[in-house]
Structure formats: C-alpha cells, structure tokens
Write an enzyme that holds these catalytic residues in place. Structure first.
Site, PDB file in Angstrom:
ATOM      1  N   ASP A  97       0.827  -1.209   0.000  1.00  0.00           N
ATOM      2  CA  ASP A  97       0.000   0.000   0.000  1.00  0.00           C
ATOM      3  C   ASP A  97       0.862   1.261   0.000  1.00  0.00           C
ATOM      4  O   ASP A  97       2.091   1.200  -0.089  1.00  0.00           O
ATOM      5  CB  ASP A  97      -0.919  -0.062   1.221  1.00  0.00           C
ATOM      6  CG  ASP A  97      -2.201   0.746   1.059  1.00  0.00           C
ATOM      7  OD1 ASP A  97      -2.420   1.300  -0.026  1.00  0.00           O
ATOM      8  OD2 ASP A  97      -2.976   0.799   2.027  1.00  0.00           O
ATOM      9  N   HIS A  98       0.220   2.399   0.159  1.00  0.00           N
ATOM     10  CA  HIS A  98       0.823   3.733   0.083  1.00  0.00           C
ATOM     11  C   HIS A  98       2.301   3.800   0.457  1.00  0.00           C
ATOM     12  O   HIS A  98       2.684   3.499   1.582  1.00  0.00           O
ATOM     13  CB  HIS A  98       0.072   4.705   1.002  1.00  0.00           C
ATOM     14  CG  HIS A  98      -1.330   4.957   0.599  1.00  0.00           C
ATOM     15  ND1 HIS A  98      -1.720   6.010  -0.193  1.00  0.00           N
ATOM     16  CD2 HIS A  98      -2.471   4.274   0.885  1.00  0.00           C
ATOM     17  CE1 HIS A  98      -3.027   5.976  -0.387  1.00  0.00           C
ATOM     18  NE2 HIS A  98      -3.509   4.930   0.258  1.00  0.00           N
ATOM     19  N   GLU A 170      -4.319   7.932   7.937  1.00  0.00           N
ATOM     20  CA  GLU A 170      -4.189   6.483   8.031  1.00  0.00           C
ATOM     21  C   GLU A 170      -2.723   6.114   8.157  1.00  0.00           C
ATOM     22  O   GLU A 170      -1.871   6.598   7.400  1.00  0.00           O
ATOM     23  CB  GLU A 170      -4.789   5.778   6.804  1.00  0.00           C
ATOM     24  CG  GLU A 170      -4.728   4.248   6.904  1.00  0.00           C
ATOM     25  CD  GLU A 170      -5.371   3.559   5.719  1.00  0.00           C
ATOM     26  OE1 GLU A 170      -6.306   2.773   5.951  1.00  0.00           O
ATOM     27  OE2 GLU A 170      -4.942   3.797   4.585  1.00  0.00           O
ATOM     28  N   HIS A 214      -9.622   8.624   3.899  1.00  0.00           N
ATOM     29  CA  HIS A 214      -9.393   7.442   4.714  1.00  0.00           C
ATOM     30  C   HIS A 214     -10.239   7.516   5.987  1.00  0.00           C
ATOM     31  O   HIS A 214     -10.432   8.585   6.561  1.00  0.00           O
ATOM     32  CB  HIS A 214      -7.915   7.335   5.117  1.00  0.00           C
ATOM     33  CG  HIS A 214      -7.023   6.909   3.998  1.00  0.00           C
ATOM     34  ND1 HIS A 214      -5.838   7.540   3.711  1.00  0.00           N
ATOM     35  CD2 HIS A 214      -7.140   5.907   3.096  1.00  0.00           C
ATOM     36  CE1 HIS A 214      -5.263   6.950   2.677  1.00  0.00           C
ATOM     37  NE2 HIS A 214      -6.031   5.952   2.292  1.00  0.00           N
ATOM     38  N   HIS A 253      -9.569   4.508  -3.415  1.00  0.00           N
ATOM     39  CA  HIS A 253      -8.980   4.541  -2.076  1.00  0.00           C
ATOM     40  C   HIS A 253     -10.016   5.040  -1.068  1.00  0.00           C
ATOM     41  O   HIS A 253     -10.928   5.780  -1.413  1.00  0.00           O
ATOM     42  CB  HIS A 253      -7.752   5.447  -2.041  1.00  0.00           C
ATOM     43  CG  HIS A 253      -6.533   4.816  -2.622  1.00  0.00           C
ATOM     44  ND1 HIS A 253      -5.306   5.437  -2.664  1.00  0.00           N
ATOM     45  CD2 HIS A 253      -6.347   3.595  -3.178  1.00  0.00           C
ATOM     46  CE1 HIS A 253      -4.414   4.641  -3.225  1.00  0.00           C
ATOM     47  NE2 HIS A 253      -5.032   3.519  -3.553  1.00  0.00           N
ATOM     48  N   ASN A 275      -9.786  -0.196  -1.900  1.00  0.00           N
ATOM     49  CA  ASN A 275      -9.129  -0.439  -0.616  1.00  0.00           C
ATOM     50  C   ASN A 275     -10.142  -0.441   0.524  1.00  0.00           C
ATOM     51  O   ASN A 275     -10.992   0.442   0.614  1.00  0.00           O
ATOM     52  CB  ASN A 275      -8.082   0.646  -0.350  1.00  0.00           C
ATOM     53  CG  ASN A 275      -6.864   0.526  -1.252  1.00  0.00           C
ATOM     54  OD1 ASN A 275      -6.829  -0.298  -2.163  1.00  0.00           O
ATOM     55  ND2 ASN A 275      -5.866   1.354  -1.001  1.00  0.00           N
TER      56      ASN A 275
END
Length: 347
Positions: A97-98, A170, A214, A253, A275
């Site tokens: 992820d990110h 997040e 998020h 996202h 996600n």
C-alpha cells in the site's frame, strides 16, 4: 498472481463489471481470514500490507529507523501468503500500500527482494506495489513513477500510482488539512500519467482522487464524486481514438464507510480495485471484543470460574480461541466488501 496475469484479472473484472477489494493485513491471522472469505464467496482477492502494517508483521520490537522492519515484515507477509494461498483455491494478488516519498527506502528494499526472487523463480515476490507521491508536484510524481516502473516492468511487477490526494489520516500519514481542490483529480492529469506510464508498459493502475478520505465519517461529511471517474475514462478514450471505452485501470482509495451507490458508480466507471481497511480493522475487533465481554468471568484467572473454583480456563484464554473470533467477524466483513463490489461467484 503476477505479471500479465494480474492484468488479465483486472480485464476480467472490467468485462464483468466488478471490482476486487484490497484488504490490509497485519498478521497471518488477518491474512488467513481474508483468504477464507474470498474462498467462501468464490472471488479473487487482493491482500496488501502498508509500511506500518509490514513493520507490525515483523514485530513491533524491531527497530525501523531505516525501514528494516517494514522491509522484513513485507517479505515475511509475502512468503506466508504465497505459502498458504494455493490451499484456498482462489486468485490472490499480493500488493503493498501507500509509499510516500519519505518511505522510498522501504520500496527499494521490497523491489530488491522482488528482483532476487525473480532470478530464481522467473516471477517477482509481490504482484504489485503502490507509489503514493501525490503530495509531490505532478511532474516529479510522474517522473519518479516512470523511473521505478521501468525497473519494475523488467520483473513483471504491476504499479499502482496516485495522483490527487486521499484525505483523512491512516497509518501515520495525515492529510486532514489538505486543500479541498487536491481531493479531486482532473482528467488532463490522469491522461498525462497514462501517456508516461503506457510508454513503459501496460501493467499499471491509477488511484485518482474523487473526494476520497481514509477512515469512516458521518454521512454527508465526505463528498465523494465517483461520477468523475467516468469522465476520466471518456477523456482518455477520446485521446486514444475512441477504440477502447475504458482504457484506464482505476483504484478507489478510502472505501470504508462508502455508500453502496457510490461504490456501484465507481465500478461502472472502471474501478477494478477498492481499498478496505478501517472497516475490517473494526470488524476484527468486534469478534474479540464480544468474546471478552461474554466470557469475562472465565478469563480472570487460569483456574476458577462461575462453574467451579477448581475449573480450568485454558479453553477460554487460549489465543487460538479468542483470536479466531476476530477472524470470523473480519471474514464476514470481507464477504460484504466482495458482494458490494459485485465480486462474488465470479470464478
């Protein structure tokens, strides 16, 4: 799944109008629960680790000043998932992820592991990685993605990139104060990304911002505009001569807490991956929380409970018992995500 097989799954998803949930996992327990859900609803699944989640997988007692715990944990997660996934009998995409600019050493370490694995097995360790350079200037974002994608393409790794910012907070990345305009990507920016990456190879996806945040918020506090994604597809299609209706592989996202109609619109617009993290974190807690509350009198001591002062409590405090309750509720939430995305009975 790796290489062109990842693209084939995403093509199949676009054709059949469904998307695949990407579940953040932090342990073998959460990974197994997500795999169990996907098996039960007959769907492909994406399992992903964040930088913080990867460090947790390795152990919070490890130093991470040079991303060493995050690198080790991501590799450990990959090997675990590779080992057990075939037993579940479903296609699995293994993703990270990110990765913001400051976390590039983590990305570098994983890419080195991919290249080493490729030399032996002719495929990378991971299916795909995400670069999130959305906070950098657009030109720098694209140039850095091209540089990494050129290297990744040589070992058949899918790239996910982000342009436009996902709001909220997040895993230590806090975008709660960003300018609202940054939460909505423009079609011209999407096409600039497409042109640059398509010159390297076809195996990439774009996380375009359409008001995403998020976390979970009260209805109305987050203004998603998934209809913008259809405009991105139309713009790119026109630029490419109109032969392909939806040339972009798009990513959603901040899927937790989204309304079903928003998810439906996103999928219809060519989103192939969504996600889900905040909702599944809470779902994992629910099973454990309820177990502890319901069995409170049985977990105060090793011996002695309402059934008798000499009665042992091992069958209640054994981690395999109460952790399993969290796995059950997490698995049920993953099934909901699959169903919301139309990703059930597709195999």
């Amino acid at each position: 799944m790796t290489g062109d097989n990842v693209r084939k799954i995403f093509d199949y998803a676009k054709e059949k109008k469904f998307a695949i949930p990407a579940i953040n996992v932090t342990s073998s327990s959460t990974a197994n629960a997500a795999l169990e859900a996907a098996r039960d609803v007959k769907s492909p699944i994406i399992l992903q680790v964040s930088q913080g989640g990867a460090a947790y997988f390795a152990g919070k007692g490890l130093a991470n000043d040079k991303q060493q715990a995050s690198i080790t944990g991501a590799i450990a997660a990959a090997h675990h998932i590779r080992t057990v996934a075939p037993s579940y009998g479903i296609p699995v995409i293994l993703h990270t992820d990110h990765c913001a600019h400051k976390l590039l050493p983590w990305f570098d370490g994983m890419l080195e592991a991919d290249e080493a694995y490729f030399k032996v097995h002719q495929e990378p360790l991971f299916s795909s990685h995400m670069l999130d350079l959305s906070e950098e200037p657009k030109e720098e974002n694209i140039a850095t993605c091209v540089k990494y994608f050129t290297r990744m393409a040589k070992v058949n790794i899918w790239l996910e990139m982000e342009i436009g910012i996902t709001g909220g907070e997040e895993d230590g990345v806090d975008n709660t104060g960003v300018d609202n305009a940054s939460l909505y990507t423009q079609p011209e920016d999407i096409y600039d990304v497409y042109k640059a990456l398509a010159a390297v190879g076809p195996n990439f996806s774009i996380a375009a911002a359409f008001g995403n945040v998020h976390g979970v918020y009260k209805p109305g506090n987050v203004k998603l505009q998934p209809e913008l994604l259809a405009k991105h597809q139309a713009y790119a299609s026109e630029k490419l001569g109109g032969k392909i209706e939806k040339p972009l592989y798009l990513v959603f996202h901040g899927g937790s807490g989204s309304e079903k109609h928003e998810i439906k619109t996103a999928v219809e617009s060519g989103v192939v991956k969504m996600n889900v993290d905040t909702d599944t974190q809470f779902a994992y807690l629910i099973g454990i929380r309820d177990f502890v509350q319901n069995k409170k009198a049985y977990i105060q001591t090793q011996v002695g409970n309402p059934d008798g002062l000499d009665k042992p409590n091992k069958k209640w405090y054994d981690p395999r018992v109460w952790v399993r309750e969290g796995e059950k509720t997490l698995s049920e939430r993953v099934k909901v995500a699959c169903i919301d995305l139309g990703n059930h009975d597709v195999l």
